[in-house]
Design an enzyme around this catalytic site. Sequence first.
Site, PDB file in Angstrom:
ATOM      1  N   GLY A   1     -14.980   6.564  -7.486  1.00 33.08           N
ATOM      2  CA  GLY A   1     -13.688   6.626  -8.162  1.00 33.08           C
ATOM      3  C   GLY A   1     -12.493   6.546  -7.235  1.00 33.08           C
ATOM      4  O   GLY A   1     -11.429   7.088  -7.544  1.00 33.08           O
TER       5      GLY A   1
ATOM      6  N   ASP B   1      -0.799  16.212  -2.569  1.00 32.10           N
ATOM      7  CA  ASP B   1      -1.258  15.306  -3.631  1.00 32.10           C
ATOM      8  C   ASP B   1      -0.319  15.450  -4.834  1.00 32.10           C
ATOM      9  O   ASP B   1       0.089  16.548  -5.206  1.00 32.10           O
ATOM     10  CB  ASP B   1      -2.700  15.659  -4.025  1.00 32.10           C
ATOM     11  CG  ASP B   1      -3.339  14.559  -4.865  1.00 32.10           C
ATOM     12  OD1 ASP B   1      -4.267  13.895  -4.381  1.00 32.10           O
ATOM     13  OD2 ASP B   1      -2.904  14.366  -6.029  1.00 32.10           O
TER      14      ASP B   1
ATOM     15  N   THR C   1      -9.236   5.511  -6.016  1.00 28.71           N
ATOM     16  CA  THR C   1      -8.151   4.837  -6.733  1.00 28.71           C
ATOM     17  C   THR C   1      -7.069   4.293  -5.804  1.00 28.71           C
ATOM     18  O   THR C   1      -6.381   3.348  -6.155  1.00 28.71           O
ATOM     19  CB  THR C   1      -7.482   5.786  -7.757  1.00 28.71           C
ATOM     20  OG1 THR C   1      -6.995   6.934  -7.069  1.00 28.71           O
ATOM     21  CG2 THR C   1      -8.460   6.198  -8.839  1.00 28.71           C
TER      22      THR C   1
ATOM     23  N   HIS D   1      -3.667   1.294   8.344  1.00 31.29           N
ATOM     24  CA  HIS D   1      -4.372   1.032   7.089  1.00 31.29           C
ATOM     25  C   HIS D   1      -5.864   0.785   7.320  1.00 31.29           C
ATOM     26  O   HIS D   1      -6.253  -0.102   8.085  1.00 31.29           O
ATOM     27  CB  HIS D   1      -3.773  -0.185   6.387  1.00 31.29           C
ATOM     28  CG  HIS D   1      -4.402  -0.447   5.054  1.00 31.29           C
ATOM     29  ND1 HIS D   1      -3.959   0.157   3.895  1.00 31.29           N
ATOM     30  CD2 HIS D   1      -5.461  -1.212   4.697  1.00 31.29           C
ATOM     31  CE1 HIS D   1      -4.716  -0.245   2.886  1.00 31.29           C
ATOM     32  NE2 HIS D   1      -5.633  -1.081   3.342  1.00 31.29           N
TER      33      HIS D   1
ATOM     34  N   CYS E   1       0.847  -1.194   0.000  1.00 34.03           N
ATOM     35  CA  CYS E   1       0.000   0.000   0.000  1.00 34.03           C
ATOM     36  C   CYS E   1       0.885   1.246   0.000  1.00 34.03           C
ATOM     37  O   CYS E   1       1.660   1.487   0.938  1.00 34.03           O
ATOM     38  CB  CYS E   1      -0.916  -0.018   1.215  1.00 34.03           C
ATOM     39  SG  CYS E   1      -1.853   1.496   1.386  1.00 34.03           S
TER      40      CYS E   1
ATOM     41  N   HIS F   1      -8.338   8.162   2.649  1.00 34.70           N
ATOM     42  CA  HIS F   1      -7.685   9.474   2.616  1.00 34.70           C
ATOM     43  C   HIS F   1      -8.725  10.559   2.409  1.00 34.70           C
ATOM     44  O   HIS F   1      -9.754  10.339   1.784  1.00 34.70           O
ATOM     45  CB  HIS F   1      -6.623   9.526   1.510  1.00 34.70           C
ATOM     46  CG  HIS F   1      -7.144   9.129   0.156  1.00 34.70           C
ATOM     47  ND1 HIS F   1      -7.261   7.804  -0.227  1.00 34.70           N
ATOM     48  CD2 HIS F   1      -7.579   9.858  -0.887  1.00 34.70           C
ATOM     49  CE1 HIS F   1      -7.755   7.756  -1.462  1.00 34.70           C
ATOM     50  NE2 HIS F   1      -7.959   8.985  -1.877  1.00 34.70           N
TER      51      HIS F   1
ATOM     52  N   CYS G   1       0.326   3.571   3.030  1.00 37.50           N
ATOM     53  CA  CYS G   1       0.963   3.028   4.254  1.00 37.50           C
ATOM     54  C   CYS G   1       2.440   3.406   4.255  1.00 37.50           C
ATOM     55  O   CYS G   1       2.973   3.865   5.265  1.00 37.50           O
ATOM     56  CB  CYS G   1       0.833   1.508   4.305  1.00 37.50           C
ATOM     57  SG  CYS G   1      -0.713   0.910   5.003  1.00 37.50           S
TER      58      CYS G   1
HETATM   59  P1  AMP Z   1      -8.845   9.046  -4.875  1.00 35.38           P
HETATM   60  O1  AMP Z   1      -9.341   9.168  -6.267  1.00 35.38           O
HETATM   61  O2  AMP Z   1      -9.729   9.743  -3.879  1.00 35.38           O
HETATM   62  O3  AMP Z   1      -8.519   7.618  -4.481  1.00 35.38           O
HETATM   63  O4  AMP Z   1      -7.514   9.884  -4.839  1.00 35.38           O
HETATM   64  C1  AMP Z   1      -6.229   9.379  -4.873  1.00 35.38           C
HETATM   65  C2  AMP Z   1      -5.325  10.570  -4.906  1.00 35.38           C
HETATM   66  O5  AMP Z   1      -4.034  10.149  -4.567  1.00 35.38           O
HETATM   67  C3  AMP Z   1      -5.219  11.250  -6.286  1.00 35.38           C
HETATM   68  O6  AMP Z   1      -5.590  12.620  -6.133  1.00 35.38           O
HETATM   69  C4  AMP Z   1      -3.741  11.078  -6.654  1.00 35.38           C
HETATM   70  O7  AMP Z   1      -3.232  12.203  -7.328  1.00 35.38           O
HETATM   71  C5  AMP Z   1      -3.092  10.882  -5.308  1.00 35.38           C
HETATM   72  N1  AMP Z   1      -1.868  10.107  -5.286  1.00 35.38           N
HETATM   73  C6  AMP Z   1      -1.660   8.868  -5.824  1.00 35.38           C
HETATM   74  N2  AMP Z   1      -0.411   8.448  -5.559  1.00 35.38           N
HETATM   75  C7  AMP Z   1       0.179   9.431  -4.835  1.00 35.38           C
HETATM   76  C8  AMP Z   1       1.472   9.599  -4.253  1.00 35.38           C
HETATM   77  N3  AMP Z   1       2.420   8.673  -4.362  1.00 35.38           N
HETATM   78  N4  AMP Z   1       1.722  10.742  -3.578  1.00 35.38           N
HETATM   79  C9  AMP Z   1       0.781  11.692  -3.447  1.00 35.38           C
HETATM   80  N5  AMP Z   1      -0.458  11.590  -3.965  1.00 35.38           N
HETATM   81  C10 AMP Z   1      -0.749  10.484  -4.650  1.00 35.38           C
HETATM   82 ZN    ZN Z   2      -2.419   1.391   3.555  1.00 33.67          ZN
END
Ligand code: AMP
Ligand code: ZN
Length: 113
Positions: free
Chosen positions: A92, A30, A94, A46, A4, A99, A7
């Site tokens: 959505g 972000d 991802t 987590h 993860c 978070h 994490c």
């Molecule tokens: P969500 O669609 O709510 O799951 O948002 C996931 C967010 O995580 C997106 O805005 C991505 O730009 C951000 N994200 C993904 N990987 C990273 C990372 N390594 N560092 C910072 N932000 C990330």
């Molecule tokens: Zn995690």
Amino acid sequence: MEDCIFCKIANGELGTAMIYENEYVAAFKDLNPQAPIHILVVPKKHYENVLAVDENDNIIAKIYSAINKIAKQEGFYENGFRVINNCGKDAGQTVMHMHFHIIAGKTLGEKIV
Ligand code: AMP
Ligand code: ZN
């Protein structure tokens, strides 16, 4: 949770610059900002998403307490901000580590609700 990414970030394994951190919560920028200020606040433990939070668990209060402190620290307390949480497929989500997005730093556009 081994693979993860949040994490790893939250627990300092990737050397990510922290905007705010305490025993329970970490906050960092972000990767793909949607506003001048776009911060992610995550629990160090987590949880897949908000559905994994038990009613006796105060992690959500800890996250919002962190958001309050971050708003003061980062200077958007007075102007306001938006907090977004995506939970599951239709929203959505991802990254499958709970978070909360803090979006700030400009007049925010259309709202869904
Ligand atoms: P969500 O669609 O709510 O799951 O948002 C996931 C967010 O995580 C997106 O805005 C991505 O730009 C951000 N994200 C993904 N990987 C990273 C990372 N390594 N560092 C910072 N932000 C990330
Ligand atoms: Zn995690």
